[in-house]
Write an enzyme that holds these catalytic residues in place. Sequence first.
Site, PDB file in Angstrom:
ATOM      1  N   ARG A  37       0.923  -1.038   0.145  1.00 19.07           N
ATOM      2  CA  ARG A  37      -0.123   0.002   0.329  1.00 19.07           C
ATOM      3  C   ARG A  37       1.059   1.397   0.103  1.00 19.07           C
ATOM      4  O   ARG A  37       1.892   1.849   0.582  1.00 19.07           O
ATOM      5  CB  ARG A  37      -1.112   0.031   1.355  1.00 19.07           C
ATOM      6  CG  ARG A  37      -1.454   1.331   1.307  1.00 19.07           C
ATOM      7  CD  ARG A  37      -3.147   0.955   2.514  1.00 19.07           C
ATOM      8  NE  ARG A  37      -3.889   2.592   2.174  1.00 19.07           N
ATOM      9  CZ  ARG A  37      -3.420   2.965   2.908  1.00 19.07           C
ATOM     10  NH1 ARG A  37      -2.488   3.668   3.614  1.00 19.07           N
ATOM     11  NH2 ARG A  37      -4.647   4.316   2.960  1.00 19.07           N
ATOM     12  N   GLY A  38       1.295   2.006  -1.129  1.00 22.54           N
ATOM     13  CA  GLY A  38       1.346   3.147  -1.000  1.00 22.54           C
ATOM     14  C   GLY A  38       2.271   4.366   0.081  1.00 22.54           C
ATOM     15  O   GLY A  38       3.330   4.502   0.393  1.00 22.54           O
ATOM     16  N   PRO A  39       1.059   4.378   0.528  1.00 21.68           N
ATOM     17  CA  PRO A  39       1.044   5.423   1.366  1.00 21.68           C
ATOM     18  C   PRO A  39       1.984   4.902   2.697  1.00 21.68           C
ATOM     19  O   PRO A  39       2.461   6.203   3.121  1.00 21.68           O
ATOM     20  CB  PRO A  39      -0.413   6.406   1.727  1.00 21.68           C
ATOM     21  CG  PRO A  39      -1.494   6.087   0.424  1.00 21.68           C
ATOM     22  CD  PRO A  39      -0.436   4.727  -0.141  1.00 21.68           C
ATOM     23  N   ASP A  40       1.949   3.739   2.884  1.00 24.14           N
ATOM     24  CA  ASP A  40       2.197   3.372   4.203  1.00 24.14           C
ATOM     25  C   ASP A  40       4.424   3.507   3.606  1.00 24.14           C
ATOM     26  O   ASP A  40       4.820   3.422   4.820  1.00 24.14           O
ATOM     27  CB  ASP A  40       1.826   1.610   4.244  1.00 24.14           C
ATOM     28  CG  ASP A  40      -0.056   1.900   4.965  1.00 24.14           C
ATOM     29  OD1 ASP A  40      -0.309   3.049   4.912  1.00 24.14           O
ATOM     30  OD2 ASP A  40      -0.387   0.834   4.892  1.00 24.14           O
ATOM     31  N   ARG A  42       5.782   3.470   0.263  1.00 26.63           N
ATOM     32  CA  ARG A  42       6.434   3.668  -0.913  1.00 26.63           C
ATOM     33  C   ARG A  42       7.852   4.639  -0.986  1.00 26.63           C
ATOM     34  O   ARG A  42       8.922   4.149  -1.241  1.00 26.63           O
ATOM     35  CB  ARG A  42       5.538   4.175  -1.420  1.00 26.63           C
ATOM     36  CG  ARG A  42       6.185   5.171  -3.145  1.00 26.63           C
ATOM     37  CD  ARG A  42       4.911   5.390  -3.757  1.00 26.63           C
ATOM     38  NE  ARG A  42       3.970   3.871  -4.071  1.00 26.63           N
ATOM     39  CZ  ARG A  42       4.498   3.776  -4.764  1.00 26.63           C
ATOM     40  NH1 ARG A  42       5.074   3.429  -5.646  1.00 26.63           N
ATOM     41  NH2 ARG A  42       3.340   2.879  -5.639  1.00 26.63           N
ATOM     42  N   GLY A  70     -11.222   2.907 -11.305  1.00 27.84           N
ATOM     43  CA  GLY A  70     -11.430   1.644 -12.107  1.00 27.84           C
ATOM     44  C   GLY A  70     -11.367   0.986 -10.657  1.00 27.84           C
ATOM     45  O   GLY A  70     -10.842   1.344  -9.436  1.00 27.84           O
ATOM     46  N   GLU A 104      -4.418  -8.001  -6.368  1.00 31.28           N
ATOM     47  CA  GLU A 104      -2.887  -8.729  -5.948  1.00 31.28           C
ATOM     48  C   GLU A 104      -2.901 -10.170  -5.526  1.00 31.28           C
ATOM     49  O   GLU A 104      -2.427 -10.638  -6.260  1.00 31.28           O
ATOM     50  CB  GLU A 104      -2.400  -7.630  -6.150  1.00 31.28           C
ATOM     51  CG  GLU A 104      -1.885  -6.526  -6.935  1.00 31.28           C
ATOM     52  CD  GLU A 104      -1.376  -5.240  -6.939  1.00 31.28           C
ATOM     53  OE1 GLU A 104      -1.094  -4.495  -7.380  1.00 31.28           O
ATOM     54  OE2 GLU A 104      -0.240  -5.550  -5.437  1.00 31.28           O
TER      55      GLU A 104
END
Length: 472
Positions: A37-40, A42, A70, A104
């Site tokens: 999860r990007g905000p965590d 990245r 989407g 994913e």
Amino acid sequence: MSSSPETFSLDPSSSSSSNNPRPPLPISEYEVFLSFRGPDVRQTFADHLYSCFARSKIRTFRDEEELRKGEVIAPSLVRAIKESKIHIPIFTENYAASKWCLQELAQMVRCWKERKGHIILPIFYFVDPRDVRHQIGPYWEAFEQHSLKHDLETTREWRESLQEVGKMKGWHITKSSGEGAMIDQIFTEVELRLRTSHTLLVTDQLVGVNFHVQEVMRLLTQEFADERMVGIYGMGGLGKTTIAKAVYNKVNMHFDRCCFIENIRQILSENDTGDRIHQIKNRVCKHKILIVLDDVDADEFVQVAAGLPLALKVIGSLLFQTNLIFWEQKLAELKEIPAAKVQERLKISFNELTYNEKQIFLDIACFFVGVNKESPIFMWSDCDFYPGSAIRTLVLRSLIRINEKDEFWMHDHIRDLGRAIVREENFRNPGKRSRVWSNKDALNMLESGEVCVTLVCIFVVISPAYFPLFGT
């Protein structure tokens, strides 16, 4: 500078078989798929891990989650997951809050269950594996929200995926963990798994194969500047594929990229390979790579060479680094020559030489086999034949060789070809040929005074028995 292709022939006594029951993963742009999860993480842990892989040239997919639109993951993302050998989900406190991360993960588990060689290596980053496995704490809260937006079947698959991966062995990173040391451990494990994935399965108890493997290894390990090409040829069933796989297993760890492509003849016949070849060139142009092509279709050239190793080597050297049109033209030309006339087929390589190269080739064939190269090179330089580049071409075409004593060497058949070309200048009168190498012919010419202006060189071995002839 690239060298001419080395060829290696199999003796029928080396026959062996091979098997590879597990279907290989497709040739892919990526080897590792990172899911997080990007905000965590990245800008922190995920970035450090990705950079570590990138420095070691491990092809890693890092998803741009913030750019997605989407409800479902894109086909390109699914393809990246399917084609990657190793999947690394980085579980954080809010990982389950992302529907894309869960999609994913579900795709990873599907691939893993198909048992085609996919590996999942989970990282639990400041989250208890039990929370992931049983969906408690923040994971329970995330599914409370998902249940309001997604159907029961979808959320059930996500839960089962979390439960499955939560039981897998991975790395649990806590406040007391050194992130640098953990990244080193993860990298070591990934590199080991990737190297293992490059090992091809071959049958046990290979009889008579070690010698052939060592010979191919010797050809591969000779000094070279840019590239090396080695061909293994022989009748079907002799163990060519087994030997190629054994060599591949020994050397693949020395390359940045490696690929063993089986049934290349079928692949080329069924697919338009132009775009894929261009893509491969772009991806590997800056890397040291190993490519093995199995079942290369050279049957027609083997047939026109009458199966003779010398003819195969000379014809193969002629075709080296030329395009398909040239191959087709030469194949058609070779087919016009009767099979019994091997010398005529060898002559095709001679016909492709420049004027200077032909003159030097004929001189060597008639006079300089077994002779040190120094004096002839001086002679050719005075004739403006540019012997440096010409000799290099003759070596690359497998028409001559220079031995460890710096002497010219030429196979008997090729020497005979050169002399036959000179004889064709005038079959009846040696004095009207460009070169005379026979003592008998030379002495007859000198005795009779029949020397033609076309004669450029005459070679006579003088012994005391001949001295009276010259009045010495």
